[in-house]
Design a protein around this motif. Sequence first.
Motif, PDB file in Angstrom:
ATOM      1  N   VAL A   1     -12.361 -27.003  74.474  1.00 44.68           N
ATOM      2  CA  VAL A   1     -13.929 -27.146  74.056  1.00 44.68           C
ATOM      3  C   VAL A   1     -14.966 -26.157  75.211  1.00 44.68           C
ATOM      4  O   VAL A   1     -15.380 -26.592  76.347  1.00 44.68           O
ATOM      5  CB  VAL A   1     -13.927 -28.776  74.135  1.00 44.68           C
ATOM      6  N   ASN A   2     -15.997 -26.020  74.739  1.00 42.80           N
ATOM      7  CA  ASN A   2     -16.765 -25.372  75.195  1.00 42.80           C
ATOM      8  C   ASN A   2     -16.499 -24.373  76.907  1.00 42.80           C
ATOM      9  O   ASN A   2     -16.743 -24.166  77.783  1.00 42.80           O
ATOM     10  CB  ASN A   2     -17.714 -25.869  75.653  1.00 42.80           C
ATOM     11  N   GLY A   3     -15.279 -23.854  76.184  1.00 44.74           N
ATOM     12  CA  GLY A   3     -14.884 -23.079  77.449  1.00 44.74           C
ATOM     13  C   GLY A   3     -13.884 -23.662  78.157  1.00 44.74           C
ATOM     14  O   GLY A   3     -13.132 -22.823  79.187  1.00 44.74           O
TER      15      GLY A   3
END
Length: 155
Positions: free
Chosen positions: A55-57
């Motif tokens: 999630v988000n890297g």
Amino acid sequence: MEADLDFVTMLFALPELVAHRPDPMPDTPEASARRLSHDMDHWYNHGFGRWAVEVNGRLIGFGGVTVSKEFEGLNLSYHLHPDSWGQGYASELVAESLSFAFNGLHAERVIGLVRSANIASRRVLEKSGFTFEREVMLHGAPTNPFALTAYGQMV
């Protein structure tokens, strides 16, 4: 690969993550290395397996479908960091896994195994269309298999 091992080791050392296992002791680093090796072997032998979840890297867990040794059908599993619980990531992972299983692999049946005390995981499966089959003993503890067939799949 070392980063994946570090994450798996950290994840399965969390007491809240292993609380519903028959033996709720956190994994040792060696057990985590075996877990990751087993997942990599599954990919090698079957061409699919559990995915890393980001999630988000940021890596928050892993899950997907694997060949079941105990039950008919593919086994759905997911393990997410407790900081990500309650945000819909498990439901999203289950939906993607089911789409892959039924549409990509042409599976006829997917099962999810839940311990009775793990109410949140049971809710995720029920919301995704799984139905309770029966309580069984698995690895020395009562376990609830939930199943979804290609015919009962919610699209």
